[in-house]
Motif scaffolding. Structure first.
Motif, PDB file in Angstrom:
ATOM      1  N   GLY A   1       0.881  -1.231   0.073  1.00 38.43           N
ATOM      2  CA  GLY A   1      -0.018  -0.166  -0.036  1.00 38.43           C
ATOM      3  C   GLY A   1       0.923   1.291   0.289  1.00 38.43           C
ATOM      4  N   GLY A   2       2.065   1.127   0.499  1.00 46.59           N
ATOM      5  CA  GLY A   2       2.778   2.546   0.770  1.00 46.59           C
ATOM      6  C   GLY A   2       1.855   3.461   1.429  1.00 46.59           C
TER       7      GLY A   2
ATOM      8  N   GLY B   1      -1.674   3.751   0.032  1.00 47.29           N
ATOM      9  CA  GLY B   1      -1.784   3.285  -1.378  1.00 47.29           C
ATOM     10  C   GLY B   1      -3.144   2.134  -1.161  1.00 47.29           C
ATOM     11  N   ALA B   2      -2.953   1.223  -0.560  1.00 46.54           N
ATOM     12  CA  ALA B   2      -3.962   0.215  -0.632  1.00 46.54           C
ATOM     13  C   ALA B   2      -4.465   0.245   1.072  1.00 46.54           C
ATOM     14  CB  ALA B   2      -3.411  -1.069  -0.932  1.00 46.54           C
TER      15      ALA B   2
END
Lengths: 998, 118
Positions: free
Chosen positions: A991-992, A995-996
């Protein structure tokens, strides 16, 4: 020119008042009467001296002399009634009257001479005027001759030496017999050759000949014969002057002046002197006329030569005025004759013709070669495109000019040679145009952009406007390309097209051309035609703003009919279209039609391929209790015709049957064969549960087909047991399935003949065990035949790739990864893989434990929705048990599908809705992305470079694209629910930053 | 917290090395933002370092952008380095063959320390 004196100054009264003599005599008579009455008392008679003076003022010399003599006589006679005859007084009076008469005579003489001199001067002046004027010799001679009569002679004859012969060029006579005299003298010249005339003598001696009094002897001597003598006598020549005409030291002819009974005058030495002087002037006039005539005949010759030239030739003077034009020039400029063109002049020419340079820029008149050479500049040929303002006719002209210099070296005239290169130019531009258009059309499969480029190519060379129109699904004509040199006008046209879309039902224009396939050409567009075809006043006004002059609509024909039109409109250039241009446009239409059709076929074919292929494969592999199953179908190349690989899995009374097949060939026939093979195997297999019976049935049905139809199949019957399963394997010309057991890879099954070749073919099955954890992999030869740098992929690499597989999905992914890493360039064959993993009930997957679930989301079709829906999908998939790489694949594929829907479904910001649907099924999650837009169409500015669909196909277990009920696009994708494959190398960031989710 | 589909772009300049670090998702909605940032940042730069470590997701919209930058680098004569992103991002590069064309590094400090003369 000085005014020529028209009346003679000698004869009955040279410049004499008719009442001059009677008036003088009346004065004498009156004074005499007075003197007789009162003369003795007063001196009256001497006053008769008034009479000759009055006469001298008005009359001639003779009248004055006569009146003077009468006055003198009366004066002498007065001595009788005054009784002073002989006295000193009488003598004195007589002397006074005599002296006064002499004075009056002198005065009259001076007056007459003054008038004579004045008239001679005016005559000379008139001759000089003729000498300066540029006329032909004949004209000049006639005018000179007319000048002499009656001023100087009663008859004037001028003979001129021409072409070594003396020709009588003019005879002018006056008086009642003028016509006879003229005819006689002309006849005489023809008969006599002038041999006996004074003319000959005058010319021979170079001196004027004077015959003061023509006696009968002289006349007789001059006569040629008796008839001539009679003629000469009736002519009544009294006095004759023959003057030689000499110019530049050469005798060029003679002029004879004859006095007849008309004026009854006699030439004297004074006349001779004047005639000599006059002769010189006349000769000069004739010489000039001769020179001019020589020049004229030279010009006439040149002009005759120029007139016959095919090239248009014009000559301009330094002021730019047109001084010569040949017939070809007149034709080229649209004038009935050269005279008409000369009459029209340069100004009218530039009013009638608009001219452009080759690059489309307007012509600067100063750049014309003629202007340049007249300015003394060098001038090369200039190529011009000229369009007639009223007729719209277009001509290409190559203009060359050269200067004619005068003696001082200054340009005196400019000679234009105007070559009409219209045909050559049109042929050349047609060739170039078609070549360029052809290259464009062949360059891209994105036909809308290509058509736009072709339209731009046609402007302004062929037309001011060029547009391409294609019918759309809703029965409207859609303008896919509009070109004009002015971007504002393009914008206007786009707006017009958007606001007033033309219906396919329209009775005119493009709709009609599409229906009947015939081109339309209107070189005249009367306003009634517009009114007739456009009832809406607002639209009519907009259309009028285009200022159409001529329109040409050509069809884009293809094998399946007319697919659209190309329109060419001439507006501000005022030009019309020629039949040749119509042919060129039609050729362009044909080529564009072919290109569009090719592009469309290609796009459609790949569409069909995907759809068909999806139809040839099972919608979804069923859940096989006790087995994990995974498959891969990878068509060769990105855009593809239908391949021949197929696979299937279904249950039978005896267990599960899995099928892998490969039909030789590609395209529609292969597709049909594939369908037949798959469905035969399925129906027979389902009923009987026997691989051999299924294959035999297929063999029989294929042999019945007219054309040779062969395929290879591997059919496996899986029968679960308490510890695992048995696999009954039949190979009909197909690569042997591989059994993977604890890292060992072993081909299983007995090779047999292909299906469909021999009606007596027989097949043997082989039955092997599948233990828990064993994987059975079926593949087509597309896998082992994959071409890479080191040759074919081969069995060894396949075995190596699959050896460590831990699940059906893993096996498939490993093979795919290995093949993709290996292969280079486009592959010839499709690749299909089907793996089953023997998983006895205890080892059921996580997904199997979960209840079925589904969810549906909608969002506006805007870019921001892509991330929103992707986020929702990610949450759902994570909950459903998708993780790791499978999750990443799912997110990427969903994002691509959503992006496609936004970009292709709703171009130009059209509003719409995106639908996303997720369904969890055993072992897989199915995702559907749907839009209600215009459907998937090629687009040049695709943000994903058209990679979306291929990426989806590569990422998903299965994927399909179809046209939805609403006309939009439906993309279906399936992903494995269990991600049981180890991650690739590299850091793993789930995800960063935001991100997710989770 | 930023929404999943948001993208933040930061850039830093070390000598003639410009580092552009997008954070978030790169897709249809955000690719243009990054494109603008990249265009602005690389002006005058000798070396452009695109740090994908903060990118949670990237699809073909981002990929097209990478191709553009890569082509621009060859054309305009600057050097492009891409710092490998998380696995999904890396996977996309792998999947599309872009990984082979790009100069991929794991640690941006290699490039910055080397003054871009890698």
């Amino acid at each position: 020119m000085a005014e020529a004196p028209r009346d003679p100054w000698w004869s009955g009264g040279q410049q004499a008042h008719p009442w001059a003599a009677p008036l003088g005599l009346a004065i004498v008579a009156a004074l005499t009467a007075v003197d007789i009455r009162w003369g003795q008392q007063r001196v009256i008679i001497a006053s008769v001296v008034m009479a000759p003076f009055v006469t001298a003022l008005l009359g001639s010399l003779r009248q004055t002399a006569a009146v003077a003599l009468v006055a003198l006589a009366v004066c002498a006679a007065s001595g009788a009634w005054n009784d002073n005859l002989g006295t000193g007084d009488w003598v004195a009076r007589l002397f006074i009257v005599g002296a006064a008469g002499a004075f009056a005579l002198t005065g009259a003489r001076a007056r007459v001479h003054l008038a004579l001199d004045r008239r001679r001067f005016r005559l000379l002046n008139a001759v000089a005027g003729i000498a300066e004027g540029a006329s032909t010799v004949d004209e000049t001679v006639q005018r000179l001759s007319d000048l002499m009569v009656p001023t100087l002679a009663d008859v004037c004859v001028i003979d001129v030496q021409r072409d070594e012969k003396l020709e009588r060029l003019a005879v002018t006579a006056t008086g009642p017999r003028a016509r006879d005299i003229r005819a006689g003298l002309e006849r005489r010249a023809a008969a006599a050759g002038h041999s006996r005339e004074h003319a000959a003598a005058a010319m021979a001696s170079g001196k004027p000949q004077l015959v003061q009094h023509a006696t009968d002897d002289i006349v007789r001597a001059a006569a040629i014969d008796e008839a001539d003598l009679r003629f000469l006598r009736t002519l009544g020549g009294r006095s004759t002057l023959v003057v030689p005409l000499r110019a530049r030291g050469q005798s060029i002819g003679s002029m004879a002046l004859i006095v007849t009974d008309i004026s009854r005058r006699k030439y004297d030495a004074d006349d001779l002197a004047f005639a000599t002087l006059l002769g010189g002037r006349v000769a000069l006039a004739l010489d000039n006329a001769g020179l001019f005539s020589e020049l004229e005949s030279l010009e006439a010759q040149q002009s005759a030569a120029l007139d016959t030239l095919a090239e248009a030739v014009t000559v301009q003077d330094p002021a730019g005025g047109l001084v010569y034009a040949n017939e070809a020039a007149a034709r080229s400029f649209g004038f009935p004759s050269a005279e008409a063109l000369l009459g029209a002049g340069v100004a009218q020419l530039s009013e009638q013709w608009d001219a452009w340079l080759e690059d489309g820029s307007p012509l600067d008149p100063d750049a014309l070669p003629a202007r340049r050479v007249l300015r003394g500049e060098p001038a090369g040929p200039l190529l011009l495109r000229a369009v007639h303002r009223t007729t719209g006719e277009e001509r290409w002209r190559l203009i060359k000019a050269s200067a004619v210099l005068d003696r001082t070296g200054h340009p005196r005239l400019a000679v234009n040679v105007i070559e009409d290169v219209t045909e050559a130019k049109r042929a050349e531009s047609a060739q170039r145009f078609l070549a360029e258009a052809g290259a464009l059309l062949a360059s891209s499969l994105d036909y809308e952009e290509t058509l736009a480029q072709v339209a731009r190519l046609a402007v302004p060379e062929l037309a001011d406007w060029c547009g391409v129109t294609l019918p759309d699904d809703r029965g409207l004509l859609r303008s896919v390309a509009v070109a004009h040199v002015d971007p504002d006008k393009v914008a206007f046209a786009r707006e017009y097209n958007a606001r007033y879309p033309e219906s396919m039902q329209s009775e005119s224009g493009s709709a009609q051309v599409i229906r009947n396939g015939r081109s339309q050409l209107y070189n005249e567009i009367p306003d009634e035609l517009l009114e007739q075809s456009v009832p809406d006043p607002e639209q009519l006004a907009a259309l009028r703003m285009l200022g159409m002059r001529a329109v040409m609509i050509v069809p884009m024909p293809t094998a399946r009919g007319v697919i659209g039109t190309i329109s060419f409109v001439s507006a501000e250039s005022h030009r019309t279209f020629t039949p040749n241009e119509l042919r060129l446009a039609e050729e362009l239409g044909r080529r564009a039609g072919t290109a569009v059709e090719n592009a469309r076929l290609y796009t459609e074919r790949s569409w069909i391929a995907r759809t068909l292929q999806a139809g040839l494969l099972p919608d979804a592999l069923p859940e096989l209790p006790g087995f994990g199953i995974a498959s891969l179908y990878r068509p060769a190349g990105e855009e593809n015709v239908v391949g021949g690989d197929f696979y299937d899995a279904f249950d039978t009374p005896a267990g599960w049957m899995i099928v892998m097949g490969d039909v030789t060939g590609r395209g529609a026939q292969a597709a049909a064969l594939t369908a037949q093979a798959r469905h035969t195997l399925r129906s027979v297999g389902r009923l009987l549960g026997e691989p051999r019976r299924a294959v035999e049935e297929l063999n029989a049905s294929l042999i019945e087909r007219a054309e040779l139809s062969i395929c290879t199949v591997a059919v496996v019957l899986l029968a679960p047991t308490g510890w695992g399963a048995t696999a009954t394997i039949l190979c009909a010309g197909h690569p042997s399935p591989l059994r993977i057991r604890t890292g060992e890879v072993e081909p299983v099954g007995r090779p047999g003949p292909v299906v469909g070749a021999w009606d007596d073919a027989g097949w043997e099955t082989e039955t092997v065990d599948l233990l828990a954890g064993d994987i059975l992999l079926l593949h087509t030869d597309g896998v082992t035949d994959a071409v890479g740098a080191g040759g074919r992929f081969g069995d060894a690499r396949l075995a190596g790739a699959v050896a460590g597989a831990t699940s059906a999905q893993d096996a498939v992914v490993r093979v795919r990864t290995a093949v993709e890493a290996f292969e280079r360039g486009p592959q010839a064959d499709d690749t299909a893989l089907l793996a089953v993993h023997c998983t006895p009930v205890a080892g059921r997957t996580r997904a199997a434990r979960r209840p079925l679930q589904s969810e549906r989301w909608t969002a506006p079709a805007v870019p921001a929705s892509v991330g929103l829906l992707r986020g929702a999908m990610t949450t759902f998939a994570t909950d459903a048990g998708v993780e790791g790489e499978a999750l990443a694949d799912l997110r990427l594929a969903v994002s691509e599908a959503l992006t496609n829907a936004v970009v292709h479904g709703y171009p130009d910001g059209a509003e719409g809705e995106l639908g996303l649907h997720a369904l969890v099924r055993p072992g897989r999650i199915e995702v559907t992305v749907e839009d209600d837009g215009i459907g998937l169409r090629p687009r040049s500015d695709s943000p994903g470079m058209g990679l979306g669909m291929p990426m989806i196909a590569a990422l998903a277990l299965e994927s399909s694209v179809r046209r939805g009920a609403s006309g939009g696009t439906v993309v279906r994708m399936a992903f494995p629910l269990v991600a049981d494959r180890p991650a690739l190398t590299g850091p793993r960031h789930e995800g960063g930053t935001g991100g997710a989710p989770r | 917290m930023t929404r999943p589909f948001d993208l933040k772009v930061s850039h830093r300049r070390d000598g003639d090395v410009v580092t552009v670090a997008p954070e978030g998702d790169i897709d249809l909605a955000t690719a243009d933002v990054l494109r603008d940032e990249l265009d602005a940042a690389r002006r005058g730069a000798h070396t452009l370092l695109l740090d994908l470590r903060g990118v949670g997701f990237m699809d073909s919209s981002g990929m097209r952008l990478l191709v553009e930058v890569e082509l621009r680098a060859a054309q305009d004569g600057f050097t492009l380095f891409v710092v490998r992103g998380p696995e999904p991002v890396q996977r996309l590069l792998e999947l599309t063959g872009l990984a082979e064309r790009l100069e991929l590094v794991d640690d941006p400090s290699d490039v910055v320390a080397g003054g871009g003369g890698a």
